[in-house]
Enzyme design. Structure first.
Site: not given
Length: 733
Positions: A368-369, A423, A429, A503, A524
């Site tokens: 992930n990321e 994502n 953001y 998310w 969130k």
């Protein structure tokens, strides 16, 4: 026969403290890991558990099982070291037989969640330390299925939709005359296939179920049961019982996910497993509540982020028909050391081996990321090795990964796994919510043969804040609901998206956060951290995803309504909605995209009853007609960024930030500031000192500097916002 005793308590001590008696499961971060206190973060170190063991049974072998100990556990029995396990989320065992005595036996477990080469290295959630899952004392005869085989039961079931079933069993300690016998039963308990063969170190049985009933997701999550026994003549020495399902699946780059040959669009949520004041040390009751809420919202898939979850939750997913994305915590920060590399391999091996039999799992997630710090050759090779490991251990399932938003559409990382997801937080953001659809279309155009999904998207909502004109980063419940409605409309017209995962389903602990007036939490979630309140956004998903008639009137916590704030939004899966104000009909409206809007209701002063009816269902809220807007619904300006960011060094208290027209300020986007020769040089110097560059800088270029400071929270020095804003105010655009 096998017996399992769950151990319920221990003496616990940390950092030289006096021991205290605690219930198991247990974490030492259930409070400090969620409070966001300005004291350097939650405690990360070594905690010691001393556990009394049951008396051993003569003629049996004894094992200790841990279903989760974060991050590294060293286990001793009566002072003798049994072994070390590295990795905080999988099941592991040690044999205790030779270390036990006939009298009192004490198990000592030293667990540490201190930083090390173990993943996760860094992530936006709290790393709860402790023995946070079940601890079991297991006794078996000398002849038993191998309990030391990567934390598994020693029995692996591979079904095919044709009805063939292969069982791989790994018995140990039996005599030459032992056999392995398997019985397959349908959901009614009727035996549908039987096989028996001489026991070998690796025993294989092949069976056939005629006209198998398929596991068909939430539509029909039909499960069979395999009873696998190790026999010595007529005597049963050991047995393993497990559920399995017949199903097939594939992903089409144009039409998305298919289950059993039929289109089955995947729409669902991501889940963290912690709970308010409990951390990860939750019980079956909390797992069941989580699954019930996920079912209620109408999801048919869950991304179990960002680590291996409690074994019980995978069982619940099988029975609920959820399609599962299961992953390891290879997240956010790459560590190039050999020890860290080896840990990714061991965690992936354990995840696959321990969850191989679950019908619900269709995807193994390898990271992930992980490219936040940049794309390097060692990282790329580590990812490729993980993908190859998945295909070798389990060729029946697909691999995937969650890419950070700024990974280029033609990056070599895009092509590692079978399918991939991004994502994306356009509208939170960075950028606007409408940009999500444009990005997806562009990716699909450039990569028509690559199935793409959205593995994370979301916006924070804190129940105190409300607005009739919500906007990005106001933390209102209304903006979150608007954002998610726009995302649902985006997804509805793009069938090529193979999966979407909100998310997050629940608010969760992220101790470093300080946002929206709420410390230590990522807000969130569609549901609050304590699982007591479903936010309005929960119901727009229910309107899109469920068929049982529902209607929901938004804004019940936005109770005081001044003129200009009196419009009412209603979510429903029915064709139209009738609204009543104080018992009198206001009108009937067709639901457009599952929403009906009733503009500026004529509220009377004081209390008003609003009822929405759609078919045979209704929902009622109470609103107060007031003269002026309630200021308590607006996040105070000093809380939109941490208070000390407004306070320059040496001053006595907060000062107002100035914003000069035609000049830069912290309200400007980082990319725009960086493009200016003078302002960019100043900001670049700051980022260089912080080690921010490359893909990370690209990723935050769409943020305002204020938002970046806000996310940095207590990690920013006192007065940072004031200082930077003052410097930028002196630079003309």
């Amino acid at each position: 026969m096998r017996t399992i005793t769950t151990l319920k308590e221990a003496l616990f001590a940390k950092d030289g403290d006096a021991p205290v008696r605690v219930a198991l499961p247990h974490t030492w971060n259930n409070l400090d890991g969620q409070d966001g206190a300005d004291d350097g973060g939650y405690w990360r170190g070594i905690g010691s558990y001393h556990i009394s063991l049951p008396a051993p049974t003569a003629g049996c072998r004894q094992y200790i099982e841990f279903q989760g100990a974060n991050h590294v556990a060293t286990v001793y029995c009566n002072g003798r070291e049994m072994g070390v396990h590295r990795g905080g989320f999988s099941t592991f065992r040690f044999e205790l037989t030779e270390a036990l005595t006939e009298k009192e036996n004490i198990l000592t477990v030293e667990v540490t969640n201190a930083p090390s080469d173990i993943y996760p290295q860094m992530a936006d959630f709290t790393f709860f330390g402790g023995l946070y899952c079940a601890v079991n004392f297991i006794e078996v005869p000398d002849a038993h299925f191998d309990l030391m085989k990567t934390g598994t039961t020693g029995v692996f079931i591979t079904p095919r939709c044709t009805g063939t079933v292969r069982i791989d069993a790994f018995p140990v300690g039996g005599s030459a005359g032992c056999t392995v016998r398997a019985e397959l039963c349908d959901a009614a308990g009727q035996v549908v296939a039987v096989a028996e063969t001489p026991a070998e170190a690796h025993t294989v049985l092949k069976m056939k179920v005629e006209d198998p009933h398929l596991w068909n997701g939430t539509i029909d999550p039909y499960l069979y049961t395999a009873n696998v026994r190790l026999m010595d003549g007529a005597d049963e020495m050991d047995a393993v019982t497990d559920h399995f399902g017949f199903r097939s699946f594939h992903v089409d780059p144009e039409r998305g996910f298919f289950l059993n040959g039929k289109s089955y669009p995947l729409h669902g949520v991501a889940r963290h497993q912690d709970r308010l004041d409990m951390g990860w040390a939750i019980t079956r009751k909390e797992h069941e509540e989580d699954m019930a809420l996920i079912q209620e919202v109408g999801a048919n898939t869950i991304r179990l982020a960002h680590y291996q979850h409690d074994p019980y939750f995978y069982e619940l997913a099988d029975k609920a028909g959820m399609v599962i994305w299961a992953e390891i915590p290879f997240i956010s920060k790459f560590n190039p050391s050999q020890a860290a590399h080896d840990n990714t391999i061991s965690q992936m091996t354990e995840l696959i081996a321990q969850n191989y039999n679950h019908a619900s799992i269709c995807f193994w997630g390898i990271s992930n990321e992980i490219t936040i710090g940049g794309e390097t050759e060692p990282l790329y090779q580590n990812l490729c090795e993980l993908n190859a490991l998945c295909k070798r251990l389990d060729p029946s399932r697909l691999t995937t990964m969650a890419e950070v938003s700024m990974v280029p559409m033609d990056s070599e990382h895009v092509y590692i796994t079978d399918v991939l997801s991004y994502n994306h937080y356009f509208g939170w953001y960075m950028g606007e919510v409408e940009e999500n659809g444009h990005w997806l279309d562009e990716f699909h155009k450039k990569n028509p043969s690559r199935p793409v999904g959205i593995s994370e998207y979301g916006a924070e909502a804190i129940l105190s804040w409300h607005s009739a004109k919500p906007e990005n980063h106001d933390y209102t419940e209304e903006y979150q609901a608007y954002y998610h409605h726009e995302m649902l409309k985006t997804f509805a017209t793009r069938p090529y998206i193979w999966s979407t995962h909100v998310w997050n389903m629940f608010d969760f602990a992220a101790d470093a956060r300080d946002e929206g007036g709420c410390k230590g939490r990522n807000n969130k979630g569609l549901v609050t951290y304590d699982r007591k309140i479903k936010k309005d956004a929960f119901y727009i998903y229910q309107a899109y995803w469920t068929t049982a008639p529902m209607v929901h009137v938004c804004g019940r916590r936005f109770a005081d309504r001044a003129p200009g704030e009196r419009s009412v939004y209603v979510y429903t899966n029915q064709p139209e909605v009738t609204l009543l104000l104080n018992g009198q009909p206001v009108g009937t409206k067709v639901a457009v995209d599952h929403m009906a809007v009733f503009e500026e209701l004529p509220l009377q002063d004081g209390e008003n009853t609003i009822t929405a009816r759609a078919g045979d269902v209704e929902d009622t809220i109470t609103l107060n007609g007031v003269e002026k807007s309630n200021p308590d619904y607006v996040l105070p300006q000093e809380d939109t960024q941490a208070g000390n960011w407004f306070t320059p060094e040496g001053s006595e208290g907060p000062q107002e930030l100035e914003f000069i027209e035609g000049h830069f300020s912290i309200k400007d986007k980082i990319g725009d500031i960086m493009a200016h020769p003078v302002a960019g040089a100043m900001l670049r110097e700051m980022f260089d000192k912080a080690g921010v560059g490359g893909p990370m800088l690209d990723m935050i270029s769409g943020f305002t500097l204020a938002n970046m400071l806000k996310m940095a929270g207590k990690h920013m020095p006192a007065g940072a916002a004031f200082f930077l804003n003052d410097k930028l105010n002196k630079i003309a655009k």
